[in-house]
Design a protein around this motif. Structure first.
Motif, PDB file in Angstrom:
ATOM      1  N   GLY A  75      51.860  74.806  30.696  1.00  0.00           N
ATOM      2  CA  GLY A  75      52.141  76.183  31.109  1.00  0.00           C
ATOM      3  C   GLY A  75      52.927  76.978  30.095  1.00  0.00           C
ATOM      4  O   GLY A  75      53.250  78.147  30.332  1.00  0.00           O
ATOM      5  N   TYR A  85      52.976  73.492  39.138  1.00  0.00           N
ATOM      6  CA  TYR A  85      53.953  72.900  38.230  1.00  0.00           C
ATOM      7  C   TYR A  85      55.095  72.293  39.039  1.00  0.00           C
ATOM      8  O   TYR A  85      55.429  72.760  40.121  1.00  0.00           O
ATOM      9  CB  TYR A  85      54.504  73.958  37.265  1.00  0.00           C
ATOM     10  N   ILE A 208      54.657  79.172  36.326  1.00  0.00           N
ATOM     11  CA  ILE A 208      55.676  78.143  36.097  1.00  0.00           C
ATOM     12  C   ILE A 208      56.924  78.409  36.919  1.00  0.00           C
ATOM     13  O   ILE A 208      57.650  77.492  37.292  1.00  0.00           O
ATOM     14  CB  ILE A 208      56.065  78.047  34.605  1.00  0.00           C
TER      15      ILE A 208
END
Length: 286
Positions: A75, A85, A208
């Motif tokens: 990412g 994530y 993220i």
């Protein structure tokens, strides 16, 4: 303040590194490495929305006795993206890169969100780690980069800027700090962008930030050595470092870098290099 670029900085950037990549759980993870291969490794882990290039001016000064590696977490930077994530997945990426370079236990050094990653790795893989240090990682708080994004009602996409200089002019650290060295700031900005149809945009995946924080209850005892580094004007305040030590169940050394903000490698890089050199010396494999 003089804006002259010092020799220690240009010398560091002139040092060549080995570029490599591995696949971790189906995603490409890119990294760069300085120093001799085959020996013990030290892994440098960037913060949220950053990239391996944040360590370009630091890593070459740490190679005495270690193969020094800076990776792009998934990412980020030149690595691939995931559907979701997690700190655990990033920690596994760090350990996979370390294993690709050496059979010896690594030292892990992480800044901001990267500090959450190395502390997570210490809990999950402590027996396989020599030591882990978190650099101004505000456990109990969301990282400043994440806070700026998730306070919005949705995770936005990236704006496309018409030309390279216009996007570089928009590069900011969060929180902003007027003490950042301009030549370091420029170098980090250049490594943060990519060309796309219609112009330029940022490399990192905005998603993220949906899992970029660490709560005290996420901490647990780790068998490896642990150290904390904080900037005097940073986010990892005394009460935060006390919480970390309490949750880890033992005394944890805390080094305060004077007149440093959250992004220590931008405003006090020489002091940070000295502290990291000391840690690597203390944690060197006999």
């Amino acid at each position: 303040m003089s804006h002259e670029v010092p020799t220690w900085f240009t010398d560091a950037l002139s040092q060549s590194y080995d570029a490599a990549e591995i696949e971790v759980d189906g995603v490409r993870v890119a990294y760069r490495a300085w120093g001799k291969s085959g020996g013990p490794v030290a892994i440098l882990v960037h913060g949220g929305a950053a990239h391996a290039g944040w360590w370009d001016h630091v890593a070459p000064h740490l190679t005495a006795g270690h193969r020094v590696i800076a990776l792009d977490l998934s990412g980020h930077g030149d690595s691939g993206h995931r559907e979701t994530y997690a700190l655990e997945a990033w920690a596994d990426e760090v350990m996979a890169v370390a294993a690709a370079e050496s059979d010896l236990p690594p030292v892990l050094l992480g800044h901001s969100m990267g500090g959450f990653v190395v502390l997570t790795a210490a809990q999950r893989h402590g027996h396989a780690i020599r030591g882990a240090a978190a650099i101004d990682s505000p456990v109990r708080e969301m990282s400043p980069e994440a806070r700026a994004w998730v306070k919005r009602k949705h995770v936005p996409g990236h704006r496309v800027h018409p030309d390279r200089e216009s996007i570089l002019a928009h590069f900011r650290t969060l929180p902003a700090d007027g003490a950042s060295l301009p030549y370091v700031h420029r170098h980090l900005a250049v490594g943060s962008i990519r060309e796309v149809p219609g112009g330029w945009t940022w490399k990192f995946d905005p998603h993220i930030f949906l899992r970029a924080r660490m709560e005290p209850e996420d901490l647990a005892e780790a068998v490896c050595e642990i150290a904390l580094i904080r900037g005097e004007r940073g986010m990892a305040t005394t009460d935060i470092t006390d919480v970390v030590a309490e949750r880890l169940g033992r005394d944890v050394p805390v080094t305060v870098i004077r007149d440093a903000g959250h992004h220590i490698m931008l405003d006090q890089p020489i002091a940070l290099i000295a502290v990291l050199q000391t840690l690597l010396g203390q944690w060197r494999i006999a």
